[in-house]
Scaffold this motif. Structure first.
Motif, PDB file in Angstrom:
ATOM      1  N   TYR A   1      45.028  64.158  28.778  1.00  0.00           N
ATOM      2  CA  TYR A   1      44.587  65.154  29.768  1.00  0.00           C
ATOM      3  C   TYR A   1      44.373  66.537  29.143  1.00  0.00           C
ATOM      4  CZ  TYR A   1      45.692  61.681  33.303  1.00  0.00           C
ATOM      5  OH  TYR A   1      45.700  60.537  34.076  1.00  0.00           O
TER       6      TYR A   1
ATOM      7  N   ASP B   1      36.842  68.339  37.396  1.00  0.00           N
ATOM      8  CA  ASP B   1      37.736  67.657  36.456  1.00  0.00           C
ATOM      9  C   ASP B   1      39.160  68.201  36.576  1.00  0.00           C
ATOM     10  OD1 ASP B   1      35.868  65.944  35.436  1.00  0.00           O
ATOM     11  OD2 ASP B   1      35.320  67.218  33.740  1.00  0.00           O
TER      12      ASP B   1
ATOM     13  N   LEU C   1      40.713  66.531  39.505  1.00  0.00           N
ATOM     14  CA  LEU C   1      41.028  65.145  39.192  1.00  0.00           C
ATOM     15  C   LEU C   1      42.277  65.050  38.318  1.00  0.00           C
ATOM     16  CD1 LEU C   1      40.241  62.136  39.240  1.00  0.00           C
ATOM     17  CD2 LEU C   1      38.812  62.574  37.229  1.00  0.00           C
ATOM     18  N   TYR C   2      42.361  65.881  37.284  1.00  0.00           N
ATOM     19  CA  TYR C   2      43.518  65.870  36.391  1.00  0.00           C
ATOM     20  C   TYR C   2      44.795  66.238  37.156  1.00  0.00           C
ATOM     21  CZ  TYR C   2      40.618  65.555  32.163  1.00  0.00           C
ATOM     22  OH  TYR C   2      39.771  65.148  31.184  1.00  0.00           O
ATOM     23  N   ARG C   3      44.677  67.238  38.055  1.00  0.00           N
ATOM     24  CA  ARG C   3      45.843  67.675  38.813  1.00  0.00           C
ATOM     25  C   ARG C   3      46.374  66.533  39.680  1.00  0.00           C
ATOM     26  NH1 ARG C   3      43.701  71.610  41.091  1.00  0.00           N
ATOM     27  NH2 ARG C   3      44.468  73.318  39.777  1.00  0.00           N
ATOM     28  N   GLU C   4      45.467  65.858  40.348  1.00  0.00           N
ATOM     29  CA  GLU C   4      45.882  64.762  41.229  1.00  0.00           C
ATOM     30  C   GLU C   4      46.535  63.632  40.438  1.00  0.00           C
ATOM     31  OE1 GLU C   4      42.334  63.670  43.269  1.00  0.00           O
ATOM     32  OE2 GLU C   4      42.318  65.450  44.574  1.00  0.00           O
ATOM     33  N   GLU C   5      45.953  63.276  39.290  1.00  0.00           N
ATOM     34  CA  GLU C   5      46.493  62.182  38.501  1.00  0.00           C
ATOM     35  C   GLU C   5      47.851  62.555  37.893  1.00  0.00           C
ATOM     36  OE1 GLU C   5      43.662  60.795  35.651  1.00  0.00           O
ATOM     37  OE2 GLU C   5      42.206  60.164  37.170  1.00  0.00           O
ATOM     38  N   LEU C   6      47.968  63.802  37.420  1.00  0.00           N
ATOM     39  CA  LEU C   6      49.239  64.235  36.829  1.00  0.00           C
ATOM     40  C   LEU C   6      50.332  64.338  37.885  1.00  0.00           C
ATOM     41  CD1 LEU C   6      48.000  66.923  34.271  1.00  0.00           C
ATOM     42  CD2 LEU C   6      49.105  64.750  33.742  1.00  0.00           C
ATOM     43  N   GLU C   7      49.977  64.763  39.081  1.00  0.00           N
ATOM     44  CA  GLU C   7      50.967  64.816  40.162  1.00  0.00           C
ATOM     45  C   GLU C   7      51.446  63.420  40.514  1.00  0.00           C
ATOM     46  OE1 GLU C   7      49.655  68.945  42.485  1.00  0.00           O
ATOM     47  OE2 GLU C   7      49.055  66.977  43.307  1.00  0.00           O
ATOM     48  N   LEU C   8      50.537  62.454  40.487  1.00  0.00           N
ATOM     49  CA  LEU C   8      50.899  61.074  40.771  1.00  0.00           C
ATOM     50  C   LEU C   8      51.807  60.522  39.677  1.00  0.00           C
ATOM     51  CD1 LEU C   8      50.409  58.701  42.728  1.00  0.00           C
ATOM     52  CD2 LEU C   8      48.492  58.027  41.274  1.00  0.00           C
ATOM     53  N   ILE C   9      51.496  60.857  38.412  1.00  0.00           N
ATOM     54  CA  ILE C   9      52.279  60.350  37.277  1.00  0.00           C
ATOM     55  C   ILE C   9      53.668  60.980  37.224  1.00  0.00           C
ATOM     56  CG2 ILE C   9      52.415  60.343  34.748  1.00  0.00           C
ATOM     57  CD1 ILE C   9      49.342  60.133  34.741  1.00  0.00           C
TER      58      ILE C   9
END
Length: 475
Positions: A20, A44, A47-55
């Motif tokens: 990321y 982007d 998108l990165y924020r959403e994926e990192l929050e999920l992870i």
């Protein structure tokens, strides 16, 4: 910069940080704040924020920074603190190759790397970068992503993506923020696929100064005396990667006056200097060093710089240029400054012509300097020296590399050139005419320090380690 805690390391692994392209900044109330590339688009970022929050299971916020600085932040945060193998820590890159190539080049430039090696083997692929003359493993790449990365490089360098059986050479002009420079691309087919080497060429010679390269006071004085002569040859010898070209450009910068016509023929052009006429070798159309030099003589030059004397034809043309009243600067591959004379004789140059035209002969090497933050002092034993080496004085202690975050666990930080400068006076010119191969005693009488002498001085003062100067002490 905020330190990486064990809790954050569990949340953001090195693989995720590079995927990321984020670096931890600080915590803010109930969220984690990460540095992110200021060139990343808004979509982007979302998108990165959403994926990192999920992870991570945490709220994420971003702070923008320059991409090159960001690469350094990530590298520093995920460098092993207890590494004993003295390498940059490598990461397994899982992101998109389009982002990876630009980030890799920017990071390599920021680390002052000279070359990037991208290579594939039976089961894995890797990226190594040359930092301070040493290749270190930086990334592992998934085998399935390797072909698309190679194609990306080929497209950027205007090469044939369908040709996988023959070597190819090209160039890439890289621009990111304020960084602008050329990259020389070399691709060769290997057993398991194509290997790529990217040579990063700096376009800026404004910071190069002779006084800062590593000359001792006496060596610099002798070198400058040779430049004051209106004609003759000044030759710099040394292996590939020893800094010869940098020394030549620092010399050209000093000679670059509005009253002088300076011409260079190079392969490749590594720096650009305003006021100097630079020509790129193009052997595929017959533009060789010798042909260019022959043409230069009709261009009313005062100073001519040849990137390298490779063959007898070029050597003869250089001698001819010096005899007709021009100052010629060039490089040649020999092991010592006096070995240059033997090399020219091997090229069938008469010894009397060498004696009449050679002003100054220089040999140089690059040595890595110990990191001042982590180097360690230890007792020294005479047995550590090469068997036949006799040091000018005894050493009781020396410094050894350790490795820390500041030097990327290599134990070294920056490099310095060491020189052997022989000004050719009447006595030495007579020895050239006689064909004398060894003049050690005469050099001592004239108080000319050899590479070994200057290498010992760096070891004695604790600037470098024995392993760095050992090859020079063998000569």
């Amino acid at each position: 910069m905020a330190s990486i805690t064990a809790d954050i390391e569990k949340l953001i692994t090195p693989e995720l940080a590079w995927k990321y392209h984020v670096a931890f900044s600080h915590t803010e109330e109930d969220r984690l704040v990460f540095w992110i590339d200021d060139q990343l688009s808004g979509s982007d970022q979302q998108l990165y924020r959403e994926e990192l929050e999920l992870i991570t299971g945490h709220k994420i916020a971003f702070a923008k920074t320059d991409g090159v600085l960001l690469a350094e932040k990530i590298n520093r945060q995920y460098t092993k603190k207890d590494s004993t193998d003295h390498r940059l820590q490598h990461s397994f890159y899982t992101g998109h190759p389009d982002h990876f190539l630009n980030d890799l080049i920017a990071e390599a430039k920021n680390l002052k790397s000279s070359d990037i090696h991208i290579e594939t083997y039976e089961n894995d692929c890797r990226v190594r970068i040359r930092v301070d003359g040493l290749l270190v493993l930086r990334y592992l790449i998934e085998k399935k992503q390797y072909p698309s990365l190679i194609n990306k490089i080929k497209i950027s360098a205007n090469l044939d993506i369908a040709e996988k059986r023959l070597p190819q050479d090209g160039r890439i002009f890289f621009q990111r923020g304020n960084d602008k420079f050329d990259i020389r691309v070399s691709i060769v087919p290997t057993l398991h696929g194509e290997k790529v080497v990217l040579r990063l060429l700096s376009n800026d010679a404004t910071d190069i100064q002779l006084e800062t390269l590593g000359f001792s006071e006496n060596d610099l004085k002798n070198y400058l005396e040779g430049l004051k002569k209106p004609y003759g040859i000044l030759l710099i010898s040394g292996p590939t990667g020893s800094g010869k070209t940098t020394t030549l450009y620092a010399t050209l910068k000093l000679l670059n006056l509005s009253t002088k016509n300076i011409l260079t023929i190079e392969d490749p052009i590594e720096y650009t200097l305003k006021g100097i006429n630079q020509v790129q070798v193009k052997e595929n159309i017959g533009l060789t060093f010798a042909m260019a030099l022959r043409t230069f003589l009709r261009q009313d030059p005062d100073v001519i710089m040849l990137g390298e004397i490779r063959d007898a034809e070029t050597a003869n043309m250089a001698i001819r240029a010096a005899l007709t009243g021009h100052l010629v600067l060039s490089t040649i591959h020999t092991n010592s400054a006096w070995g240059t004379v033997s090399r020219l004789i091997d090229m069938n140059i008469p010894s009397f012509l060498i004696a009449n035209t050679l002003n100054t002969s220089v040999a140089q090497r690059l040595v890595r300097l110990l990191c001042p933050e982590c180097k360690r002092r230890e007792a020294f034993q005479q047995a550590y020296f090469p068997k036949n080496y006799r040091p000018p004085e005894a050493l009781e202690t020396h410094y050894v590399p350790v490795g820390c975050a500041g030097c990327y666990n290599t134990g070294y930080k920056k490099r310095k050139a060491i020189y052997e400068v022989i000004p050719i006076d009447a006595d030495l010119a007579d020895e050239i005419k006689k064909g004398t191969s060894r003049i050690d005693e005469l050099l001592k009488e004239k108080q000319i320090k050899t590479l070994a002498d200057n290498a010992f001085e760096l070891l004695k003062t604790g600037e470098t380690s024995l392993e760095e100067v050992y090859p020079m002490l063998l000569n």
